[in-house]
Design an enzyme around this catalytic site. Sequence first.
Site, PDB file in Angstrom:
ATOM      1  CD  GLU A 150      -2.742   1.338   2.462  1.00  0.00           C
ATOM      2  OE1 GLU A 150      -2.619   0.513   3.382  1.00  0.00           O
ATOM      3  OE2 GLU A 150      -3.591   2.237   2.477  1.00  0.00           O
ATOM      4  CE  LYS A 186      -5.980  -0.240   1.786  1.00  0.00           C
ATOM      5  NZ  LYS A 186      -6.675  -0.832   2.918  1.00  0.00           N
TER       6      LYS A 186
HETATM    7  P1  13P Z   1      -9.259   4.296   4.210  1.00  0.00           P
HETATM    8  O1  13P Z   1     -10.145   3.518   3.256  1.00  0.00           O
HETATM    9  O2  13P Z   1     -10.004   4.911   5.346  1.00  0.00           O
HETATM   10  O3  13P Z   1      -8.344   5.227   3.482  1.00  0.00           O
HETATM   11  O4  13P Z   1      -8.319   3.248   4.892  1.00  0.00           O
HETATM   12  C1  13P Z   1      -7.715   2.272   4.120  1.00  0.00           C
HETATM   13  C2  13P Z   1      -6.484   1.834   4.783  1.00  0.00           C
HETATM   14  O5  13P Z   1      -6.334   0.692   5.079  1.00  0.00           O
HETATM   15  C3  13P Z   1      -5.444   2.831   5.038  1.00  0.00           C
HETATM   16  O6  13P Z   1      -4.255   2.186   5.382  1.00  0.00           O
END
Ligand code: 13P
Length: 339
Positions: free
Chosen positions: A177, A219
Site C-alpha cells: 500500500e 492497494k
Molecule cells: P481508508 O479507506 O479509510 O483510506 O483506509 C484504508 C487503509 O487501510 C489505510 O491504510
Amino acid sequence: MDKQLLRNIAQRLMADDKGLLAMDESVATCNKRFAEAGIPQTEEYRRKYREMIVTTPGLGECISGAILFDETTKQAANDGTPFIDLLVKGGIIPGIKLDEGAKAQPAFPGEKVTEGLDGLRERLKVYVAQGIKFAKWRAVITIADDTPTDGSIYANAHALARYAALCQEAGIVPIVEPEVLMDGSHSIERCFEVTERVLHIVFEVLIQQRIYLEGMILKPNMVVSGLDAAVQADVEQVADATVECLLRCVPAAVPGVAFLSGGQAAQDASAHLNAMHIKYNDKLPWALTFSFARAVQQPAMEYWAGKDENVSVAQQLLYKRASINNAARRGEYTPAIEA
Ligand code: 13P
C-alpha cells in the site's frame, strides 16, 4: 516460497465481486475516530466496536478478507470466541497490519518513511500460527510543492519490498500500500503524476527484491483532486485518470488491485469504483476492488456511538455499505441504492 499457496490466497481475496475490509486502525487512529464520534477511547470500547463488525450477519457475502490490528487478533467476543475464529466461521479470511507507522524521514523535511521491519520474520511466525493469511504495509506519500522526492519514494518502496519478501517467505500474501495522500490543494493532474512516479518506483523495487507478483495485491489511492483543490474532478475524470495510471504502472501478473478510500466520502468512493468497472471492465488485466476502512465503516461507527442498543442497526449500515461496494464492483451502483 510456496507460490501456489500465495496465488490461491490472492485469488480467494479477489473472488466473487467481494472486497476487503480494512479494520486495522492503530490504537491512536481508532481513538481519533472514536473521539470524533463521541465514543470513549478505551480498549474495551475498541473491543466492543470490533465485535460489532465481526458479528455482522452475512458480512462474508460481501467481504472476502478483513485486515486486523494486533490488539484485535488477541481479542474475543463477549461469549469468549476469538475474533479470528468468528471471521473464519463467517467465510472471511483474516489479515494483519504489519507496519508500525510512518515516521518523519531524517534529512527529508515533510516526508515520512514507514517503520516495522525489525523482528518481522519472528512476528510473522506468530501470526501464521494464529491463522492469518495475508498482511498489509502502508507507505505514506505527501504531495506538496517540493515533495515527494525520489529519495523518500525509494526508501518507502524498499521497505515495502522487504516486508513483501518476508511475507511471501512465510506463506502470507502481502498487500503493498503506497498511499498518495489527498491532503492539499493540488490538481488531479498532479495526483496522476505523483501516483505514476510512486507506482513505477514501487514495482521497480518489488521486482529488484524478487517479489512474486502473482502472490501479492496492490492497494493504491485513486487518482483524485486534492481535498482543498478549487476545482474537483468529476466521477468520470477520476475513473479515467485512475485506470490510465494503473494500466501504465501495474504489471498484468499482479492478480488484484484493491483501493483505499483515503478520506473520500463513502458515496464518492463507491461511484468511482463503479465508473471504472462500467467503462473499463473488459480492459483490466487484474481484479479491481475495494479495501476501504472509512468508506465502509463510517456510517456504522457514527450510528453505533458506543451504545449496545445501536449494534443491530449499525451492523445493517455496515452490511449495506459493503454490499453497495459489491454492486460498484459489478458496475451496478446507482445513487438510488444509497436510499
Ligand atoms: P481508508 O479507506 O479509510 O483510506 O483506509 C484504508 C487503509 O487501510 C489505510 O491504510
